[in-house]
Structure formats: structure tokens, C-alpha cells
Scaffold this motif. Structure first.
Motif, PDB file in Angstrom:
ATOM      1  N   ARG A 181       0.824  -1.208   0.000  1.00  0.00           N
ATOM      2  CA  ARG A 181       0.000   0.000   0.000  1.00  0.00           C
ATOM      3  C   ARG A 181       0.862   1.264   0.000  1.00  0.00           C
ATOM      4  O   ARG A 181       0.363   2.337  -0.353  1.00  0.00           O
ATOM      5  N   ASP A 182       2.111   1.117   0.396  1.00  0.00           N
ATOM      6  CA  ASP A 182       3.017   2.274   0.393  1.00  0.00           C
ATOM      7  C   ASP A 182       3.334   2.746  -1.028  1.00  0.00           C
ATOM      8  O   ASP A 182       3.889   3.833  -1.213  1.00  0.00           O
ATOM      9  N   PHE A 183       3.002   1.908  -2.013  1.00  0.00           N
ATOM     10  CA  PHE A 183       3.292   2.241  -3.414  1.00  0.00           C
ATOM     11  C   PHE A 183       2.419   3.389  -3.914  1.00  0.00           C
ATOM     12  O   PHE A 183       2.830   4.169  -4.776  1.00  0.00           O
ATOM     13  N   TYR A 184       1.194   3.522  -3.356  1.00  0.00           N
ATOM     14  CA  TYR A 184       0.205   4.424  -3.935  1.00  0.00           C
ATOM     15  C   TYR A 184       0.389   5.920  -3.636  1.00  0.00           C
ATOM     16  O   TYR A 184       0.215   6.740  -4.546  1.00  0.00           O
ATOM     17  N   PRO A 185       0.673   6.333  -2.399  1.00  0.00           N
ATOM     18  CA  PRO A 185       0.613   7.773  -2.085  1.00  0.00           C
ATOM     19  C   PRO A 185       1.436   8.668  -3.007  1.00  0.00           C
ATOM     20  O   PRO A 185       0.941   9.698  -3.477  1.00  0.00           O
ATOM     21  N   LEU A 218     -12.288   5.772  -8.777  1.00  0.00           N
ATOM     22  CA  LEU A 218     -13.509   5.522  -8.002  1.00  0.00           C
ATOM     23  C   LEU A 218     -13.239   4.467  -6.930  1.00  0.00           C
ATOM     24  O   LEU A 218     -13.565   4.651  -5.748  1.00  0.00           O
ATOM     25  N   ARG A 219     -12.609   3.378  -7.342  1.00  0.00           N
ATOM     26  CA  ARG A 219     -12.312   2.282  -6.413  1.00  0.00           C
ATOM     27  C   ARG A 219     -11.270   2.703  -5.386  1.00  0.00           C
ATOM     28  O   ARG A 219     -11.436   2.475  -4.182  1.00  0.00           O
ATOM     29  N   TYR A 220     -10.193   3.322  -5.844  1.00  0.00           N
ATOM     30  CA  TYR A 220      -9.106   3.719  -4.939  1.00  0.00           C
ATOM     31  C   TYR A 220      -9.598   4.722  -3.897  1.00  0.00           C
ATOM     32  O   TYR A 220      -9.283   4.607  -2.709  1.00  0.00           O
ATOM     33  N   GLY A 221     -10.371   5.695  -4.350  1.00  0.00           N
ATOM     34  CA  GLY A 221     -10.874   6.719  -3.437  1.00  0.00           C
ATOM     35  C   GLY A 221     -11.655   6.119  -2.287  1.00  0.00           C
ATOM     36  O   GLY A 221     -11.545   6.559  -1.140  1.00  0.00           O
ATOM     37  N   LEU A 222     -12.451   5.079  -2.591  1.00  0.00           N
ATOM     38  CA  LEU A 222     -13.256   4.433  -1.558  1.00  0.00           C
ATOM     39  C   LEU A 222     -12.419   3.513  -0.673  1.00  0.00           C
ATOM     40  O   LEU A 222     -12.526   3.552   0.553  1.00  0.00           O
ATOM     41  N   GLN A 223     -11.564   2.683  -1.312  1.00  0.00           N
ATOM     42  CA  GLN A 223     -10.803   1.723  -0.519  1.00  0.00           C
ATOM     43  C   GLN A 223      -9.736   2.394   0.345  1.00  0.00           C
ATOM     44  O   GLN A 223      -9.400   1.894   1.412  1.00  0.00           O
ATOM     45  N   GLN A 224      -9.195   3.510  -0.119  1.00  0.00           N
ATOM     46  CA  GLN A 224      -8.178   4.231   0.651  1.00  0.00           C
ATOM     47  C   GLN A 224      -8.774   5.382   1.461  1.00  0.00           C
ATOM     48  O   GLN A 224      -8.047   6.092   2.144  1.00  0.00           O
ATOM     49  N   ILE A 229      -9.817  12.359  -3.953  1.00  0.00           N
ATOM     50  CA  ILE A 229     -10.062  11.535  -5.142  1.00  0.00           C
ATOM     51  C   ILE A 229     -11.551  11.234  -5.288  1.00  0.00           C
ATOM     52  O   ILE A 229     -12.099  11.274  -6.400  1.00  0.00           O
ATOM     53  N   GLN A 230     -12.235  10.964  -4.199  1.00  0.00           N
ATOM     54  CA  GLN A 230     -13.679  10.722  -4.272  1.00  0.00           C
ATOM     55  C   GLN A 230     -14.404  11.945  -4.833  1.00  0.00           C
ATOM     56  O   GLN A 230     -15.281  11.824  -5.696  1.00  0.00           O
ATOM     57  N   SER A 231     -14.025  13.118  -4.347  1.00  0.00           N
ATOM     58  CA  SER A 231     -14.647  14.363  -4.802  1.00  0.00           C
ATOM     59  C   SER A 231     -14.344  14.611  -6.275  1.00  0.00           C
ATOM     60  O   SER A 231     -15.224  15.000  -7.051  1.00  0.00           O
ATOM     61  N   PHE A 232     -13.093  14.365  -6.676  1.00  0.00           N
ATOM     62  CA  PHE A 232     -12.693  14.550  -8.076  1.00  0.00           C
ATOM     63  C   PHE A 232     -13.491  13.632  -9.001  1.00  0.00           C
ATOM     64  O   PHE A 232     -13.987  14.061 -10.051  1.00  0.00           O
ATOM     65  N   THR A 233     -13.610  12.362  -8.633  1.00  0.00           N
ATOM     66  CA  THR A 233     -14.306  11.386  -9.481  1.00  0.00           C
ATOM     67  C   THR A 233     -15.767  11.781  -9.658  1.00  0.00           C
ATOM     68  O   THR A 233     -16.306  11.752 -10.778  1.00  0.00           O
ATOM     69  N   LYS A 234     -16.404  12.176  -8.565  1.00  0.00           N
ATOM     70  CA  LYS A 234     -17.807  12.588  -8.643  1.00  0.00           C
ATOM     71  C   LYS A 234     -17.963  13.815  -9.532  1.00  0.00           C
ATOM     72  O   LYS A 234     -18.869  13.878 -10.377  1.00  0.00           O
ATOM     73  N   ASP A 597      -5.535  -1.042 -10.882  1.00  0.00           N
ATOM     74  CA  ASP A 597      -6.745  -1.685 -10.386  1.00  0.00           C
ATOM     75  C   ASP A 597      -6.442  -3.134  -9.999  1.00  0.00           C
ATOM     76  O   ASP A 597      -6.922  -3.633  -8.970  1.00  0.00           O
ATOM     77  N   LEU A 598      -5.643  -3.808 -10.814  1.00  0.00           N
ATOM     78  CA  LEU A 598      -5.214  -5.170 -10.486  1.00  0.00           C
ATOM     79  C   LEU A 598      -4.362  -5.176  -9.220  1.00  0.00           C
ATOM     80  O   LEU A 598      -4.501  -6.054  -8.363  1.00  0.00           O
ATOM     81  N   MET A 599      -3.477  -4.189  -9.086  1.00  0.00           N
ATOM     82  CA  MET A 599      -2.609  -4.132  -7.910  1.00  0.00           C
ATOM     83  C   MET A 599      -3.422  -4.042  -6.619  1.00  0.00           C
ATOM     84  O   MET A 599      -3.043  -4.618  -5.589  1.00  0.00           O
ATOM     85  N   LEU A 600      -4.541  -3.326  -6.667  1.00  0.00           N
ATOM     86  CA  LEU A 600      -5.404  -3.235  -5.483  1.00  0.00           C
ATOM     87  C   LEU A 600      -5.874  -4.623  -5.030  1.00  0.00           C
ATOM     88  O   LEU A 600      -6.106  -4.846  -3.839  1.00  0.00           O
ATOM     89  N   ASN A 601      -6.005  -5.559  -5.975  1.00  0.00           N
ATOM     90  CA  ASN A 601      -6.403  -6.923  -5.612  1.00  0.00           C
ATOM     91  C   ASN A 601      -5.345  -7.612  -4.755  1.00  0.00           C
ATOM     92  O   ASN A 601      -5.657  -8.514  -3.970  1.00  0.00           O
ATOM     93  N   PHE A 602      -4.076  -7.211  -4.944  1.00  0.00           N
ATOM     94  CA  PHE A 602      -2.982  -7.807  -4.181  1.00  0.00           C
ATOM     95  C   PHE A 602      -2.728  -7.074  -2.860  1.00  0.00           C
ATOM     96  O   PHE A 602      -2.292  -7.687  -1.888  1.00  0.00           O
ATOM     97  N   THR A 603      -2.963  -5.762  -2.833  1.00  0.00           N
ATOM     98  CA  THR A 603      -2.608  -4.975  -1.645  1.00  0.00           C
ATOM     99  C   THR A 603      -3.769  -4.780  -0.671  1.00  0.00           C
ATOM    100  O   THR A 603      -3.556  -4.351   0.461  1.00  0.00           O
ATOM    101  N   HIS A 604      -4.979  -5.042  -1.121  1.00  0.00           N
ATOM    102  CA  HIS A 604      -6.163  -4.860  -0.286  1.00  0.00           C
ATOM    103  C   HIS A 604      -6.959  -6.164  -0.261  1.00  0.00           C
ATOM    104  O   HIS A 604      -6.761  -7.035  -1.110  1.00  0.00           O
ATOM    105  N   PRO A 605      -7.890  -6.311   0.668  1.00  0.00           N
ATOM    106  CA  PRO A 605      -8.696  -7.536   0.709  1.00  0.00           C
ATOM    107  C   PRO A 605      -9.432  -7.760  -0.609  1.00  0.00           C
ATOM    108  O   PRO A 605      -9.998  -6.829  -1.176  1.00  0.00           O
ATOM    109  N   PHE A 606      -9.379  -8.993  -1.091  1.00  0.00           N
ATOM    110  CA  PHE A 606     -10.128  -9.391  -2.281  1.00  0.00           C
ATOM    111  C   PHE A 606     -10.954 -10.609  -1.902  1.00  0.00           C
ATOM    112  O   PHE A 606     -10.455 -11.541  -1.274  1.00  0.00           O
ATOM    113  N   PHE A 607     -12.223 -10.609  -2.276  1.00  0.00           N
ATOM    114  CA  PHE A 607     -13.158 -11.631  -1.805  1.00  0.00           C
ATOM    115  C   PHE A 607     -13.641 -12.537  -2.933  1.00  0.00           C
ATOM    116  O   PHE A 607     -13.935 -12.063  -4.033  1.00  0.00           O
ATOM    117  N   GLU A 608     -13.676 -13.836  -2.616  1.00  0.00           N
ATOM    118  CA  GLU A 608     -14.385 -14.787  -3.469  1.00  0.00           C
ATOM    119  C   GLU A 608     -15.716 -15.056  -2.772  1.00  0.00           C
ATOM    120  O   GLU A 608     -15.737 -15.528  -1.628  1.00  0.00           O
TER     121      GLU A 608
END
Length: 681
Positions: A181-185, A218-224, A229-234, A597-608
Motif C-alpha cells: 500500500r506504500d506504493f500508492y501515495p 472511483l475504487r481507490y478513493g473508496l478503498q483508501q 479523489i472521491q470528490s474529483f471522481t464525482k 486496479d489489479l494491484m489493489l487486488n494484491f494490496t487490499h482484501p479481495f473476496f471470493e
């Protein structure tokens, strides 16, 4: 009145592409890209002119009118060159190779793209749009140089070919960095400086909507929990929907705007833009139930149904930017723009209110005293200003749009590009599926299933390979990686919604074809099959643009199939692909948004998520109303051998299993409880 016989006819008269047929009566002796044309160039030792465009391209039409319809220009071209016309949508492989060359030679690219190449196809000169004088002068100079000093062109072609080959080299990093997660900021901070926080999208003009960028943000703004970013996307989604780039009368988006406020578009409407934007707005609607997003989804799908859907539920490619104006002359935007007197006559007493809503003023004026409708205020603000209820204003807006559409339908419509592309159809299929899960309109699912059946029966050959195009009942051209990537993605989505195992099996089979036909020792997949005629280079499509790259989509497909089919080797391959671009992401994050977007699957919870029981499909409809970008869903209403469903079906129970990284919690019996579990991470 008897139609006038064309003065000129060339080989393109035998093609099916609307773009190629547009040039069939040019005095230029155009040929299609095929073995015969290429052998003719070699045999006669003539330079090639390779001219690439597409049917909805405004500047392609301009250059045709100025140069390719001119007999004097045609004489220069026909005397010294073999002239080949290429539809970039029909042959994206040729477009990619020569676009890389133009970008290396000039630092920029676009369409029309015009290349001069040696008889063996290696490029020596090129660019985009040229005025008639520039074009003729350049061709004359190149012709003389080839006759008098051919060694100079041969030397340059060799150097350029070497440079193009190096562009395709992909090396895994010597020291692999774990995903963190340190990769993103840092990269997001850099990215934010490029964003237009007033109008949305990127700063400057021209302005492209870049759906995949917004999907990641959209996804990053919510998960982080990044509020900026949320305001920008909207803001981006609202401003695009308010802008002239969106057609409030008939629905659908144009390709891009020429200004920074989304006002004046290049008026062509492309299937791939609208497909992705429907997906984007559907996901955003799931997140915050904004009625504006819902309206955009419904009107854009109404446009797709009315204008871009064939009787067999294949989707056509595009509507042109140009159409005939009231004087019978072809003009960009003639179909979509309005004069003030027209609007006053149509709207009568409502004109003042309409004018405030859609800016029939200096802000909304374009050129020649024509207006492109654009909004700057919310419905609530306008209702308050004019002291009418929001419900009454909404009813008025609907009435205005009906009146304008009825009037507009009397005009000459833009030309239709009625070829069907597998990749774009798969994008549209995904769009319909996302819209169905967001709005629960059964008609959207029915259309999706009919299109999926079209792809399955018409575009998959007996040997399991995909075709790229379909026109007049004929499937043609061996599929490219984009066809496979987007079709696999859509069929996985179809399984998630219907729980039909057959769609998942087809996706898996197509994936195996990719390993066999598009892969070698590189972690990435080639864009072209090893069964196709070789071009000067074999390209790797890696960076995400208006459409995400076929490799990033394939990596995400592999990640999902690994979970659904218990194939850990697929996840390993996806991880290797992502690691091979990790360094480049830091430099240009906006060009790698689907990879991120794929990287978020590795750095954050991903559910089956597995749903079982007689009511599993009903529960699934309720579950998928939620925005769940970090999940893969499967289910069954009976016993199943799929890995996530084995031994989980109970005759008199409905259960929802939420799993992550190989661990599953005890099953929940309601969507509400399952969502609590997902949101707790």
C-alpha cells in the motif's frame, strides 16, 4: 433521377469496411492491405503509401476531400507509389505498428495516419493530417530520394526498425518489490497535479473521458478513503454528463471535447466509449445512487438500442461526426447543434427556463451562432432559481428532450459504420451487464445474453479461435488479443450474474488459446497471433489508453480465473505481468490505471463470494446492487463441481460464503449480513 456513374473506381470497391468503401471512388488507385498488394510493391520496387483512418474520423474526411479526391494529387501517388488504405478498427495490428513508428519519428500521433514505407513495409516517413501542398511536396521529395539515393532511406529504415523492436522488449525487474500500500501515495500525489479539479478529467484540451482512469480512481478513493479523489471522481462524472460531450437529447457520448469544459465535442459517437462509460456510470450509481448517473445509463442504452444495435443483436461500431446541414453540405455537428430561433420556436414560453438550464447564451454558443447544449447548474439550483418544484422541472426537461428529438430526427443523420468488432461488442456486453446489476432492468440482461450468443455462435470458429470482424453475415480476420481479453472478461461477468458454468468454460478455453497463440517466454501476451502474417514488429499492447490495454485486461482475467477455477498458475502469471510494469507505473500512473486496479487486488482484501441454494440467483441480484470492485462472484442452485462451490450446496438452505486468501468465514444467510462482513475489512 438517375444516379451519376462514378468517374473512378479502385480495388476498395470489393471491401466490406465502410471506411474503405468511402474511398472506393477516389482517383487514387487505393488497394487493401493484403498479400497481393504487398507483393506488387516488392515486384515493382515501389514505395508504399499506407494511409490509416476510420469512418467516423473528421480529419480523415477532410484530407480525403482536399487530397485523395484531387486527380492531380492522385497522379503523383499512382505514378510512384503503391497506395494502401487501412481501416484502423478492422486492422488494429497494422495501426499499432505504424503508429509506434510515427510517434518515434514525430513525437506525436493521431488519425488520419499517413506512412511512406519501403517495398518491404519498413517505414521511412510519416505523420498525421497534411494539407494538400505539404502532402504533394513530401511525396515528390521522397520519390526523388528513393530514385537517386535509396541507400539513405534503407539506412534510416534499418535504424527505425531497430528502435521499434526495442520498444517491444519487456524485462522483469532484477529485484522484485512486493506489492504494498506504500506504493500508492507518491504516484497518486503526482497524478493529482495533472487532474482538473474544476471541470473533471485531465487539465487542458482536447479532453478525453478516460473511463478506465475513473474506474480505478472511483475504487481507490473508496478503498483508501481518499476524500480528494472521491470528490474529483464525482465531479468528473457530473461534469461529463452536463457537458456537450454528452447528448441529452438522444443519449450517448461523443469521443472527446475540443475544450477543457467538456462543451464542444468531436461529434463522432464510438461504441467503445459508450460501452465503457455505461460500465463506469453503473458502478458509480451502485456507490451513491445519483439520479443523474441513472439517467445517463438509461438514455445511453436507449441510444445504443436505437442506433448501434443490429437485428441479430450484434453492435455496430460508430456514428460519424459529420452530416448534411440544411443546405445539403456535409458539416461537423450539423445533426446535434441548434440555433436560438429554432429553440425559441420549439419551446415557446419555456424558452427562458430552457435557456437557463442549457446555457443558450455566450457560454453555450459554439460557432456560426449555433449552440451546443451544456449545463452548469444542478436541477435543484435551477428549480430554486425559477421557483418551480424539482418534479415539475424534471417533467419539463423530459418534454423538452422529446420535442427536440422529434425535430432532430427530421434532419439528415450522421453516417453509420455498420461493421461489428468482437472486442467492442464484448465491451458493450460488459456494459449491459453492469447496467443490469445496477438498475435491475431485465431487458438489459436479455440484450446481453443475445449479444453473448451472437459472439459464441458467429465469432468463435470451429477451432475455438475468435474472429475480429463481422459484416453482412460474414465473420472475418483472425482475432487479436483485444478480442480475447474483452470477450473473456465479459463471459466471466456473465457467469457471475447468471451462474451458468458454460460461459466460464468458454472463457477458460479462450484463455488457453491466448497461451498457445499469443504467448512465448515473455510474461506479456503479443497483440497478434503467431498464426498471422508477420508485420515489421510484433507488438505488445501494455499501456492503458481510452481503452485499457489488452495485457492489463488479460492479467485481471487470469487473476479471476485463478480463483474461480483453482488455477494458481494463472495468478502467478498475472503477478509477473504486473511486476514487469511496476517501474513504469511510477512515471506515468494514468497510463497504467487498469494495472493499478489489479494491484489493489494484491494490496487490499479481495473476496471470493459463493452463493448456494434454491434462491441463490435472487440473492445474487440483491448482492450485486452493491459496488463490489474487490470481489469475484459465483453461485449455484444445485450441486456443482466448480472449486468454490464443491460440497456447499444444501437442499433447504441459502448460504453466502465470503472467502479471502483461501480462508472462508462461516456462511451467512442474508445479503445484509454478508455485506457487513465484506465492509468490515
Amino acid at each position: 433521377m438517375k444516379e451519376e456513374t462514378p468517374k473512378y473506381t479502385n480495388d476498395l470497391i470489393n471491401e466490406t469496411s465502410p471506411y474503405l468503401l468511402q474511398h472506393a471512388h477516389n482517383p487514387v488507385d487505393w488497394k487493401a492491405w493484403n498479400n497481393q498488394s504487398l507483393e506488387e510493391a516488392r515486384k515493382e520496387e515501389k514505395l508504399l503509401i499506407i494511409s490509416v483512418g476510420y469512418s467516423a474520423c473528421h480529419w480523415c474526411h477532410v484530407m480525403e476531400h482536399e487530397s485523395f479526391e484531387d486527380p492531380e494529387v492522385a497522379e503523383v501517388m499512382n505514378t510512384s507509389f503503391i497506395n494502401i488504405k487501412v481501416d484502423r478498427e478492422e486492422r488494429p495490428d497494422i495501426d499499432q505498428v505504424y503508429m509506434n513508428a510515427v510517434q518515434v519519428m514525430t513525437g506525436t500521433g493521431g488519425w488520419p495516419m499517413n506512412i511512406v514505407a519501403l517495398p518491404d513495409g519498413r517505414p521511412v516517413w510519416g505523420g498525421t493530417y497534411f494539407r494538400k501542398e505539404q502532402w504533394v511536396n513530401a511525396l515528390n521529395q521522397l520519390s526523388v530520394l528513393y530514385q537517386q539515393k535509396p541507400e539513405q532511406l534503407l539506412e534510416y529504415a534499418g535504424r527505425l526498425e531497430e528502435g521499434l523492436q526495442k520498444l517491444q522488449l519487456i524485462e522483469l525487474p532484477k529485484e522484485e518489490q512486493p506489492f504494498s500500500r506504500d506504493f500508492y501515495p507518491d504516484i497518486l500525489q503526482k497524478w493529482k497535479t495533472q487532474l482538473d479539479h474544476e471541470h473533471g478529467g485531465y487539465k487542458g484540451a482536447p479532453k478525453f473521458m478516460m473511463p478506465n482512469n475513473h474506474e480505478f480512481l472511483l475504487r481507490y478513493g473508496l478503498q483508501q478513503q481518499d476524500q480528494e479523489i472521491q470528490s474529483f471522481t464525482k465531479r468528473s462524472l457530473i461534469k461529463m454528463a452536463w457537458g456537450g460531450i454528452y447528448d441529452p437529447v438522444g443519449g450517448g457520448f461523443s469521443r472527446y471535447s475540443v475544450d477543457e469544459r467538456w462543451h464542444v465535442p468531436h461529434f463522432e459517437k464510438m461504441l467503445y466509449d459508450n460501452a465503457q462509460l455505461i460500465s463506469l456510470y453503473s458502478k458509480a450509481y451502485k456507490n451513491d445512487q445519483n439520479d443523474l448517473y441513472k439517467s445517463v445509463i438509461e438514455k445511453t442504452l436507449a441510444f445504443i438500442q436505437e442506433e448501434l444495435t443490429a437485428p441479430d443483436f450484434a453492435f455496430y461500431s460508430a456514428l460519424d461526426a459529420d452530416s448534411l446541414n440544411e443546405k445539403g453540405k456535409s458539416e461537423e455537428g450539423a445533426f446535434y447543434t441548434w440555433t436560438k430561433p429554432e429553440l425559441e420556436n420549439l419551446l415557446q414560453d419555456d424558452f427562458k427556463l430552457f435557456s437557463a438550464y442549457f446555457n443558450i447564451n455566450n457560454y453555450g454558443r459554439w460557432e456560426k451562432d449555433r449552440y451546443v447544449l451544456i449545463r452548469t447548474k444542478s436541477l435543484a439550483d435551477i428549480a430554486s432559481e425559477f421557483r418551480v418544484s424539482e418534479q415539475k422541472l424534471q417533467a419539463k426537461v423530459r418534454s423538452w428532450m422529446e420535442k427536440l428529438k422529434k425535430q432532430r430526427d427530421k434532419r439528415h443523420k450522421p453516417a453509420l459504420d455498420d461493421k461489428t468488432l468482437t472486442s467492442w461488442n464484448a465491451l458493450m456486453l460488459s456494459g449491459y451487464l453492469e447496467a443490469y446489476t445496477a438498475l435491475k432492468d431485465k431487458q438489459y440482461l436479455e440484450t446481453a445474453l443475445k449479444n453473448a450468443e451472437f459472439i459464441k455462435t458467429k465469432q468463435i470458429a470451429d477451432n475455438g479461435r475468435l474472429f475480429h470482424t463481422y459484416k453482412k453475415g460474414k465473420s472475418a480476420i483472425n482475432g487479436y488479443l483485444e478480442d480475447y481479453a474483452f470477450t473473456i472478461e465479459a463471459f466471466i461477468k456473465l457467469h457471475e450474474i447468471t451462474f451458468e458454468e458454460s460461459w466460464l468454460r468458454i472463457a477458460d478455453n479462450l484463455c488457453e488459446v491466448c497461451f498457445e497463440d499469443f504467448s512465448d517466454n515473455s510474461p506479456m501476451f503479443y497483440f497478434t497471433s503467431n498464426k498471422d502474417r508477420k508485420l515489421i514488429t510484433r507488438t505488445l499492447e501494455i499501456t492503458d489508453n481510452v481503452v485499457p490495454s489488452s495485457n492489463s485486461v488479460m492479467a485481471k482475467n487470469l487473476f479471476k480465473l485463478a480463483a474461480l477455477l483453482e488455477k494458481p498458475e494463472h495468478k502467478d502469471r498475472a503477478e509477473k505481468m504486473l511486476k514487469s510494469v511496476q517501474a513504469q507505473i511510477k512515471t506515468h500512473p494514468g497510463s497504467y490505471s487498469n494495472w493499478l486496479d489489479l494491484m489493489l487486488n494484491f494490496t487490499h482484501p479481495f473476496f471470493e463470494i459463493a452463493l448456494t441454494g434454491k434462491n441463490a440467483k435472487i440473492l445474487n441480484i440483491e448482492l450485486q446492487e452493491n459496488y463490489l470492485p474487490n470481489s469475484i462472484i459465483t453461485g449455484t442452485t444445485n450441486q456443482s463441481d466448480l472449486p468454490l462451490l464443491q460440497h456447499r450446496f444444501m437442499e433447504n438452505e441459502d448460504n453466502i460464503y465470503v472467502c479471502s486468501q483461501g480462508k472462508c468465514d462461516l456462511p451467512e444467510t442474508s445479503v445484509e449480513k454478508a455485506m457487513r462482513l465484506i465492509k468490515s475489512f
